[in-house]
Design a protein around this motif. Structure first.
Motif, short mmCIF file in Angstrom:
data_model
loop_
_atom_site.label_atom_id
_atom_site.label_comp_id
_atom_site.label_asym_id
_atom_site.label_seq_id
_atom_site.Cartn_x
_atom_site.Cartn_y
_atom_site.Cartn_z
N SER A 1 0.81 -1.21 0.00
CA SER A 1 0.00 0.00 0.00
C SER A 1 0.85 1.27 0.00
CB SER A 1 -0.96 0.00 1.18
OG SER A 1 -0.23 0.06 2.39
N ASP A 2 2.13 1.18 0.37
CA ASP A 2 2.97 2.37 0.44
C ASP A 2 4.02 2.43 -0.68
OD1 ASP A 2 4.73 0.41 1.20
OD2 ASP A 2 5.27 1.33 3.12
N GLY A 3 3.97 1.49 -1.62
CA GLY A 3 4.91 1.48 -2.72
C GLY A 3 6.19 0.72 -2.45
N SER A 4 6.27 0.05 -1.32
CA SER A 4 7.46 -0.74 -1.00
C SER A 4 7.40 -2.09 -1.71
CB SER A 4 7.57 -0.98 0.50
OG SER A 4 7.73 0.23 1.18
N ILE A 5 8.58 -2.55 -2.12
CA ILE A 5 8.71 -3.86 -2.77
C ILE A 5 9.77 -4.64 -2.00
CG2 ILE A 5 9.38 -5.11 -4.86
CD1 ILE A 5 8.50 -2.65 -6.45
N ARG A 6 9.48 -5.90 -1.70
CA ARG A 6 10.45 -6.76 -1.03
C ARG A 6 10.66 -8.03 -1.84
NH1 ARG A 6 7.49 -5.25 3.99
NH2 ARG A 6 6.18 -7.00 3.46
N LEU A 7 11.90 -8.43 -1.96
CA LEU A 7 12.27 -9.66 -2.65
C LEU A 7 12.67 -10.68 -1.59
CD1 LEU A 7 12.95 -11.24 -5.27
CD2 LEU A 7 15.24 -10.24 -5.13
N HIS A 8 11.94 -11.79 -1.55
CA HIS A 8 12.18 -12.81 -0.54
C HIS A 8 12.71 -14.09 -1.15
CE1 HIS A 8 10.26 -11.16 3.14
NE2 HIS A 8 9.60 -10.42 2.26
N GLN A 9 13.50 -14.80 -0.37
CA GLN A 9 13.87 -16.17 -0.68
C GLN A 9 12.88 -17.05 0.06
OE1 GLN A 9 17.91 -16.94 0.33
NE2 GLN A 9 17.83 -19.06 -0.28
N MET A 10 12.45 -18.13 -0.56
CA MET A 10 11.40 -18.96 0.02
C MET A 10 11.77 -19.53 1.40
SD MET A 10 8.87 -18.79 -2.02
CE MET A 10 7.81 -20.12 -1.58
N THR A 11 13.05 -19.67 1.69
CA THR A 11 13.48 -20.30 2.94
C THR A 11 13.74 -19.30 4.07
OG1 THR A 11 15.76 -20.24 2.18
CG2 THR A 11 14.50 -22.25 1.73
N SER A 12 13.49 -18.02 3.83
CA SER A 12 13.80 -17.02 4.84
C SER A 12 12.66 -16.03 5.03
CB SER A 12 15.08 -16.26 4.45
OG SER A 12 15.34 -15.24 5.37
N GLU A 13 12.49 -15.62 6.28
CA GLU A 13 11.49 -14.61 6.60
C GLU A 13 11.95 -13.21 6.21
OE1 GLU A 13 9.64 -13.67 10.68
OE2 GLU A 13 9.58 -15.85 10.48
N CYS A 14 13.26 -13.00 6.27
CA CYS A 14 13.82 -11.69 5.98
C CYS A 14 14.01 -11.50 4.47
CB CYS A 14 15.18 -11.53 6.66
SG CYS A 14 15.08 -11.65 8.44
N PRO A 15 13.69 -10.31 3.95
CA PRO A 15 13.86 -10.08 2.51
C PRO A 15 15.34 -10.03 2.11
CG PRO A 15 13.17 -8.06 3.60
CD PRO A 15 13.15 -9.14 4.64
N LEU A 16 15.62 -10.50 0.90
CA LEU A 16 16.96 -10.37 0.33
C LEU A 16 17.24 -8.91 -0.04
CD1 LEU A 16 16.99 -13.44 -2.07
CD2 LEU A 16 18.17 -13.23 0.13
N MET A 17 16.21 -8.26 -0.59
CA MET A 17 16.29 -6.85 -1.00
C MET A 17 14.97 -6.20 -0.61
SD MET A 17 19.17 -6.20 -2.78
CE MET A 17 18.79 -4.74 -3.68
N GLN A 18 15.04 -4.91 -0.36
CA GLN A 18 13.83 -4.14 -0.09
C GLN A 18 13.98 -2.76 -0.69
OE1 GLN A 18 12.15 -4.48 3.80
NE2 GLN A 18 11.20 -2.46 3.71
N TRP A 19 12.97 -2.34 -1.42
CA TRP A 19 12.96 -1.02 -2.03
C TRP A 19 11.79 -0.25 -1.43
CZ3 TRP A 19 13.27 -5.56 -4.93
CH2 TRP A 19 14.53 -5.81 -5.50
N ASN A 20 12.09 0.69 -0.54
CA ASN A 20 11.05 1.50 0.10
C ASN A 20 10.67 2.65 -0.83
OD1 ASN A 20 11.00 0.00 2.50
ND2 ASN A 20 12.82 1.07 3.22
N ASP A 21 9.39 2.98 -0.81
CA ASP A 21 8.89 4.13 -1.57
C ASP A 21 9.28 4.06 -3.05
OD1 ASP A 21 7.37 6.48 -1.59
OD2 ASP A 21 9.16 7.73 -1.48
N SER A 22 9.21 2.87 -3.62
CA SER A 22 9.64 2.67 -5.01
C SER A 22 8.71 3.35 -6.01
CB SER A 22 9.73 1.18 -5.32
OG SER A 22 8.46 0.58 -5.21
N THR A 23 7.52 3.72 -5.57
CA THR A 23 6.54 4.36 -6.46
C THR A 23 6.13 5.74 -5.94
OG1 THR A 23 4.72 3.29 -5.29
CG2 THR A 23 5.61 2.13 -7.22
#
Length: 112
Positions: A1-23
């Motif tokens: 809802s805020d334009g953030s994008i997160r890239l996750h690996q299926m085996t981890s809860e923590c994102p590999l990458m995160q782009w805040n306010d990407s939009t």
């Protein structure tokens, strides 16, 4: 809802990458990986902007942004044939009026 994008690996809860306010704070309506090029994904925001991300070219920002000014886009889907080496990739855009628009993506973001 805020334009953030997160890239996750299926085996981890923590994102590999995160782009805040990407939009610029606009909600993301649709996000999809390219069918023909695994490092590329497309995001559609609530203001009818399409962001093209190519993680091999730039993993910090989108490599392109396209605004569809004519009418509000309510949905997006990608079409292509990953098993074929021709690299054809299309974006299907559903407009608020019910009209469907199909646009082809430049080869540099579509070719395997």
């Amino acid at each position: 809802s805020d334009g953030s994008i997160r890239l996750h690996q299926m085996t981890s809860e923590c994102p590999l990458m995160q782009w805040n306010d990407s939009t610029n704070g606009q909600p993301i309506i649709a996000l999809q990986w390219a069918l023909t090029r695994p490092a590329v994904f497309f995001a559609l925001d609530a203001s009818s902007n399409i962001y093209i991300w190519d993680l091999l070219e730039n993993d910090l920002l989108p490599v392109a942004k396209e605004t569809i000014p004519s009418e509000k886009i309510v949905s997006m889907a990608l079409l292509g044939e990953p098993e074929k080496a021709n690299g054809l990739l299309g974006i299907v855009l559903a407009k608020e009026s019910g009209q469907i628009d199909i646009q082809y993506v430049k080869k540099k973001w579509a070719a395997p």
